[in-house]
Design an enzyme around this catalytic site. Sequence first.
Site, short mmCIF file in Angstrom:
data_model
loop_
_atom_site.label_atom_id
_atom_site.label_comp_id
_atom_site.label_asym_id
_atom_site.label_seq_id
_atom_site.Cartn_x
_atom_site.Cartn_y
_atom_site.Cartn_z
N HIS A 120 39.64 36.68 46.62
CA HIS A 120 38.78 36.13 47.67
C HIS A 120 38.46 34.70 47.25
O HIS A 120 38.97 34.22 46.22
CB HIS A 120 37.53 36.99 47.87
CG HIS A 120 36.78 37.28 46.60
ND1 HIS A 120 36.18 36.30 45.84
CD2 HIS A 120 36.56 38.44 45.93
CE1 HIS A 120 35.60 36.84 44.79
NE2 HIS A 120 35.83 38.14 44.81
N HIS A 132 37.71 33.88 43.53
CA HIS A 132 38.88 33.74 42.65
C HIS A 132 39.59 32.41 42.92
O HIS A 132 39.99 31.70 41.99
CB HIS A 132 39.90 34.85 42.91
CG HIS A 132 39.38 36.24 42.65
ND1 HIS A 132 39.11 37.14 43.65
CD2 HIS A 132 39.10 36.89 41.48
CE1 HIS A 132 38.70 38.28 43.13
NE2 HIS A 132 38.68 38.17 41.82
N GLN A 174 37.66 49.01 31.21
CA GLN A 174 36.30 48.58 31.59
C GLN A 174 35.72 49.41 32.73
O GLN A 174 34.64 49.10 33.23
CB GLN A 174 36.31 47.09 31.94
CG GLN A 174 37.00 46.72 33.22
CD GLN A 174 37.19 45.21 33.33
OE1 GLN A 174 37.94 44.59 32.58
NE2 GLN A 174 36.48 44.59 34.26
N GLY A 234 42.57 40.91 40.59
CA GLY A 234 43.23 40.85 41.89
C GLY A 234 42.28 41.04 43.06
O GLY A 234 41.07 40.88 42.91
N SER A 236 35.29 41.78 45.42
CA SER A 236 36.38 42.66 45.88
C SER A 236 35.80 43.97 46.39
O SER A 236 36.46 44.69 47.15
CB SER A 236 37.35 42.92 44.74
OG SER A 236 37.72 41.70 44.14
P1 AMP Z 1 37.38 40.13 39.03
O1 AMP Z 1 38.73 40.05 39.69
O2 AMP Z 1 36.35 40.79 39.87
O3 AMP Z 1 37.44 40.61 37.61
O4 AMP Z 1 36.90 38.62 38.94
C1 AMP Z 1 37.69 37.63 38.31
C2 AMP Z 1 36.84 36.41 38.09
O5 AMP Z 1 36.35 35.94 39.35
C3 AMP Z 1 35.61 36.68 37.21
O6 AMP Z 1 35.42 35.59 36.34
C4 AMP Z 1 34.51 36.78 38.23
O7 AMP Z 1 33.25 36.44 37.70
C5 AMP Z 1 34.95 35.77 39.25
N1 AMP Z 1 34.31 35.99 40.54
C6 AMP Z 1 34.20 37.17 41.20
N2 AMP Z 1 33.49 37.00 42.34
C7 AMP Z 1 33.12 35.70 42.37
C8 AMP Z 1 32.36 34.90 43.29
N3 AMP Z 1 31.84 35.42 44.39
N4 AMP Z 1 32.19 33.61 43.00
C9 AMP Z 1 32.71 33.07 41.87
N5 AMP Z 1 33.44 33.75 40.98
C10 AMP Z 1 33.65 35.06 41.23
#
Ligand code: AMP
Length: 271
Positions: free
Chosen positions: A27, A30, A54, A24, A179
């Site tokens: 940005h 996502h 995690q 969640g 995030s």
């Molecule tokens: P998270 O919500 O932080 O677990 O991220 C969910 C997915 O979004 C994961 O596969 C992250 O690698 C990807 N993600 C997070 N930040 C970025 C970004 N700046 N650019 C591309 N993918 C991202």
Amino acid sequence: MKIIRSIGEVPHPPGSIGFVPTMGAFHEGHLHLMRTARQQNETLAVSLFVNPLQFGPKEDLAKYPRDFDRDSALAEAEGVDVLFAPSVEEMYAAGLAATVSIPALSNIWEGAIRPGHFDGVATVVTKLFHIVRPTTAYFGLKDLQQCMVLQAMVESLNFPVTLEFEPTIREADGLAMSSRNVYLETFQRRAAPTIYQELVRCGKAIRLRNTSVDAEIEQSKSALHQAGGLVDYFDFVALPSMRRLRNYAESTALICAVRFGSTRLIDNLLL
Ligand code: AMP
């Protein structure tokens, strides 16, 4: 868009299912994953679950940014068909008699600093894959080691899913979207783009091959230190092994983790 809270209610329509697992606080990173998955699949499923497994005991689980109404409106606007947002109780009701671990990749770099982190990721992604049954799952290269861990997991354990890794989406000044960027104080936010500047500078120097990798890495570490960052690591590695490398080769990356105050930022550059 269907919002699903319980595991038993997740639909399994015929045809391709693209899946984007998230925690969640959406940005553009996502949203880019969702757009890519939307274009390539008949059904698009997104999970929104802040996975306690995690997070380390001293990490930001309790204060991790959460705004379900905003996230669900953004997901709806991207054409998400299924938003799976279970509670912690729902996800872990069956207990943790079994977990998934990828020792070759989980105990170095991020794993060395965050013990248990990648076991937590691999376990929840396994559960999510079994619950959602995607044909293709999409992950961001921003979390490069996570991508390597999950690729090794899928290959070693014959998961019937294809993984797609998408490029890192950045702010105009180069800072990788995260995030966690909201935690940065104004002066830290101003200094944080040094991370990407140094990845690019160091990457160019290494590619030219007329320099010592060690010297360039030291220069980057010192630039980050000057900018007020505490460098957990800044290094040059082979992919997919993530082993330290000192000569330019095919499939390599610069990886780093830098703390600005209590905010820890990770980034990398594929070379
Ligand atoms: P998270 O919500 O932080 O677990 O991220 C969910 C997915 O979004 C994961 O596969 C992250 O690698 C990807 N993600 C997070 N930040 C970025 C970004 N700046 N650019 C591309 N993918 C991202």
